[in-house]
Each structure stands twice: as C-alpha cells, then as structure tokens.
Design a protein around this motif. Structure first.
Motif, PDB file in Angstrom:
ATOM      1  N   ASN A   1      12.076   2.229  11.691  1.00 27.96           N
ATOM      2  CA  ASN A   1      13.041   1.770  12.696  1.00 27.96           C
ATOM      3  C   ASN A   1      12.445   0.855  13.763  1.00 27.96           C
ATOM      4  OD1 ASN A   1      15.204   3.198  11.496  1.00 27.96           O
ATOM      5  ND2 ASN A   1      14.370   5.067  12.378  1.00 27.96           N
ATOM      6  N   SER A   2      11.247   0.336  13.547  1.00 24.18           N
ATOM      7  CA  SER A   2      10.641  -0.602  14.489  1.00 24.18           C
ATOM      8  C   SER A   2      11.118  -2.026  14.227  1.00 24.18           C
ATOM      9  CB  SER A   2       9.115  -0.587  14.355  1.00 24.18           C
ATOM     10  OG  SER A   2       8.584   0.582  14.881  1.00 24.18           O
TER      11      SER A   2
ATOM     12  N   ARG B   1       7.586   0.348   4.634  1.00 24.87           N
ATOM     13  CA  ARG B   1       7.424   1.608   5.373  1.00 24.87           C
ATOM     14  C   ARG B   1       8.628   1.934   6.253  1.00 24.87           C
ATOM     15  NH1 ARG B   1       1.441   2.980   6.260  1.00 24.87           N
ATOM     16  NH2 ARG B   1       0.396   1.739   4.680  1.00 24.87           N
ATOM     17  N   GLY B   2       9.706   1.157   6.129  1.00 25.30           N
ATOM     18  CA  GLY B   2      10.957   1.504   6.799  1.00 25.30           C
ATOM     19  C   GLY B   2      11.254   0.793   8.103  1.00 25.30           C
ATOM     20  N   ALA B   3      10.573  -0.327   8.382  1.00 30.86           N
ATOM     21  CA  ALA B   3      10.872  -1.070   9.607  1.00 30.86           C
ATOM     22  C   ALA B   3      12.345  -1.472   9.622  1.00 30.86           C
ATOM     23  CB  ALA B   3       9.985  -2.314   9.716  1.00 30.86           C
ATOM     24  N   LYS B   4      12.923  -1.455  10.804  1.00 31.16           N
ATOM     25  CA  LYS B   4      14.331  -1.823  10.965  1.00 31.16           C
ATOM     26  C   LYS B   4      14.531  -3.302  10.649  1.00 31.16           C
ATOM     27  CE  LYS B   4      17.483  -0.716  14.535  1.00 31.16           C
ATOM     28  NZ  LYS B   4      17.633  -0.534  15.980  1.00 31.16           N
TER      29      LYS B   4
ATOM     30  N   GLY C   1       3.065 -13.081   4.121  1.00 32.20           N
ATOM     31  CA  GLY C   1       3.962 -12.036   4.598  1.00 32.20           C
ATOM     32  C   GLY C   1       3.469 -10.622   4.357  1.00 32.20           C
ATOM     33  N   SER C   2       2.223 -10.468   3.987  1.00 33.23           N
ATOM     34  CA  SER C   2       1.674  -9.175   3.610  1.00 33.23           C
ATOM     35  C   SER C   2       1.903  -8.089   4.665  1.00 33.23           C
ATOM     36  CB  SER C   2       0.181  -9.331   3.328  1.00 33.23           C
ATOM     37  OG  SER C   2      -0.417  -8.102   3.072  1.00 33.23           O
ATOM     38  N   PHE C   3       1.638  -8.395   5.932  1.00 36.17           N
ATOM     39  CA  PHE C   3       1.793  -7.384   6.981  1.00 36.17           C
ATOM     40  C   PHE C   3       3.261  -7.011   7.166  1.00 36.17           C
ATOM     41  CE2 PHE C   3       2.475  -5.848  11.262  1.00 36.17           C
ATOM     42  CZ  PHE C   3       1.530  -4.848  11.349  1.00 36.17           C
ATOM     43  N   GLY C   4       4.107  -7.994   7.336  1.00 32.19           N
ATOM     44  CA  GLY C   4       5.528  -7.734   7.558  1.00 32.19           C
ATOM     45  C   GLY C   4       6.180  -7.039   6.380  1.00 32.19           C
ATOM     46  N   ILE C   5       5.802  -7.413   5.167  1.00 31.08           N
ATOM     47  CA  ILE C   5       6.351  -6.787   3.971  1.00 31.08           C
ATOM     48  C   ILE C   5       5.911  -5.328   3.893  1.00 31.08           C
ATOM     49  CG2 ILE C   5       6.238  -6.799   1.441  1.00 31.08           C
ATOM     50  CD1 ILE C   5       6.284  -9.912   1.659  1.00 31.08           C
ATOM     51  N   GLU C   6       4.687  -5.059   4.286  1.00 28.88           N
ATOM     52  CA  GLU C   6       4.218  -3.662   4.343  1.00 28.88           C
ATOM     53  C   GLU C   6       5.078  -2.867   5.335  1.00 28.88           C
ATOM     54  OE1 GLU C   6       2.050  -0.480   3.103  1.00 28.88           O
ATOM     55  OE2 GLU C   6       1.586  -2.499   2.368  1.00 28.88           O
ATOM     56  N   CYS C   7       5.418  -3.489   6.449  1.00 23.69           N
ATOM     57  CA  CYS C   7       6.279  -2.827   7.439  1.00 23.69           C
ATOM     58  C   CYS C   7       7.663  -2.550   6.857  1.00 23.69           C
ATOM     59  CB  CYS C   7       6.395  -3.678   8.696  1.00 23.69           C
ATOM     60  SG  CYS C   7       4.882  -3.761   9.675  1.00 23.69           S
ATOM     61  N   ILE C   8       8.219  -3.514   6.129  1.00 22.35           N
ATOM     62  CA  ILE C   8       9.518  -3.320   5.484  1.00 22.35           C
ATOM     63  C   ILE C   8       9.438  -2.145   4.513  1.00 22.35           C
ATOM     64  CG2 ILE C   8      11.158  -4.320   3.821  1.00 22.35           C
ATOM     65  CD1 ILE C   8      10.582  -7.066   5.168  1.00 22.35           C
TER      66      ILE C   8
ATOM     67  N   ILE D   1       0.799  -1.212   0.000  1.00 19.34           N
ATOM     68  CA  ILE D   1       0.000   0.000   0.000  1.00 19.34           C
ATOM     69  C   ILE D   1       0.840   1.274   0.000  1.00 19.34           C
ATOM     70  CG2 ILE D   1      -1.703   1.315   1.324  1.00 19.34           C
ATOM     71  CD1 ILE D   1      -2.648  -1.424   2.411  1.00 19.34           C
ATOM     72  N   SER D   2       1.946   1.274   0.743  1.00 21.06           N
ATOM     73  CA  SER D   2       2.692   2.513   0.920  1.00 21.06           C
ATOM     74  C   SER D   2       4.182   2.226   1.090  1.00 21.06           C
ATOM     75  CB  SER D   2       2.159   3.247   2.154  1.00 21.06           C
ATOM     76  OG  SER D   2       2.748   4.515   2.280  1.00 21.06           O
ATOM     77  N   GLY D   3       4.976   3.275   1.040  1.00 20.20           N
ATOM     78  CA  GLY D   3       6.406   3.151   1.304  1.00 20.20           C
ATOM     79  C   GLY D   3       7.236   2.931   0.057  1.00 20.20           C
ATOM     80  N   ASN D   4       8.436   2.428   0.260  1.00 21.17           N
ATOM     81  CA  ASN D   4       9.411   2.244  -0.815  1.00 21.17           C
ATOM     82  C   ASN D   4       8.947   1.307  -1.925  1.00 21.17           C
ATOM     83  OD1 ASN D   4      11.236   3.903   0.536  1.00 21.17           O
ATOM     84  ND2 ASN D   4      12.102   2.189   1.666  1.00 21.17           N
ATOM     85  N   PHE D   5       8.084   0.366  -1.597  1.00 23.03           N
ATOM     86  CA  PHE D   5       7.647  -0.630  -2.579  1.00 23.03           C
ATOM     87  C   PHE D   5       6.171  -0.481  -2.938  1.00 23.03           C
ATOM     88  CE2 PHE D   5      11.139  -2.431  -0.074  1.00 23.03           C
ATOM     89  CZ  PHE D   5      12.080  -2.561  -1.083  1.00 23.03           C
ATOM     90  N   LYS D   6       5.635   0.715  -2.707  1.00 20.79           N
ATOM     91  CA  LYS D   6       4.221   0.990  -2.956  1.00 20.79           C
ATOM     92  C   LYS D   6       3.805   0.530  -4.354  1.00 20.79           C
ATOM     93  CE  LYS D   6       0.847   4.698  -3.189  1.00 20.79           C
ATOM     94  NZ  LYS D   6       0.587   6.109  -3.003  1.00 20.79           N
ATOM     95  N   GLY D   7       2.676  -0.164  -4.402  1.00 21.80           N
ATOM     96  CA  GLY D   7       2.099  -0.593  -5.667  1.00 21.80           C
ATOM     97  C   GLY D   7       2.557  -1.964  -6.139  1.00 21.80           C
TER      98      GLY D   7
END
Length: 156
Positions: free
Chosen positions: A48-49, A68-71, A59-66, A4-10
């Motif tokens: 950084n989380s 969005r910049g998760a550590k 892995g949809s949730f975790g990949i979304e976190c990645i 949905i968002s972040g570096n890999f949006k779309g």
C-alpha cells in the motif's frame, strides 16, 4: 535479473543491450528490501505504499515494489532505450494499472510542474554515474514536498 519476492517472484526481467543503463543487481535489491522490512528505524510497509522510482532504467526496483504489493509506482525515465525495456518488463506483469511512466527529465518536470500532488512513502534514486546533481535532486524533492512525513529516500 529477476523479481525476488511477492506476486511475481521468480519472473525474469529483460535487460538492456547497451551499456548506457546499469540495472540494479538482485543482491543489492534484496539488501534494500531486507533493510526496509527488518530495520527498527524504518517504519515503512511496502504494501500500500506510493513509490517513486527516479532514473528507473529497466524498472527493477519499482517492479519489485509492485510485486510486493505497492499501491502505486511512478517511474521516471527519459532514455529511449531504457524506456523500451521498462515497458517490456511492465508488460510481463499482465494488465496491471498501478503504475505510471513519465518519459521525461525529472528536473524539467518538477521544476515546471507545480501541481504534482502525490506524496511518496519511498523515493528510490538510481541516477547514471555521470549525474552530478544529486543535491539538486534532494532539494527539489524537499521543495516540492513529495516525500511523505515518514517516507524514506534511497540513493543508489
């Protein structure tokens, strides 16, 4: 299903072909991230989380976190077909090393592993419908002290 968002949006994610894995719908994922970002009661910054994605499936949730910049994101999945899709989805992100997949049963791993030293800012639990041990999962998380002091636990 997409990021949905972040570096890999779309980017589109692969889906399982069988009915044993229930992917997190985009609209649900978007609602969760809106709550995290805009709630006055939650003080978590995805960037950084450390994130634990239990019963990861695709892995949809975790990949979304990645995205969005998760550590770092730690995935737990033990269903072989879901692991194949999870790995395929992570490979879409090209050479990232801020994740780890445990291809193990969460209960067995945490019951026997006394040296798991990570404290997670976000723990996302999305068990199969047939899973009846939700209370045991929460008790194990509290017993092992793997949720950071201001961390959040999300159960889908």
């Amino acid at each position: 299903m997409r990021i949905i968002s972040g570096n890999f949006k779309g980017k589109k994610l692969f889906l399982p072909k069988d009915k044993n894995t229930r992917p997190l719908k985009d609209i649900v994922k978007e609602s969760i991230f809106n709550l995290i970002k805009h709630s006055k009661k939650i003080n978590i910054n995805i960037e950084n989380s450390l994130v634990l994605d239990l019963f990861s499936g695709t892995g949809s949730f975790g990949i979304e976190c990645i995205s969005r910049g998760a550590k770092k994101v730690v995935f737990f999945e033990n269903y072989p077909e879901a692991i194949k899709i999870l790995e395929k989805n992570l490979n879409l992100l090209k050479n990232l090393n801020n994740h780890k997949i445990y291809k193990k049963n969460f209960f067995n791993f945490f019951s026997s592993n006394k040296n798991f030293n990570l404290k997670f800012n976000i723990i996302f639990i999305d068990p199969p419908y047939k899973e009846t041990k939700i209370n045991e999962i929460i008790e194990l998380i509290l017993e092992k002290k793997i949720l950071s002091q201001n961390g959040i636990l999300i159960i889908h």
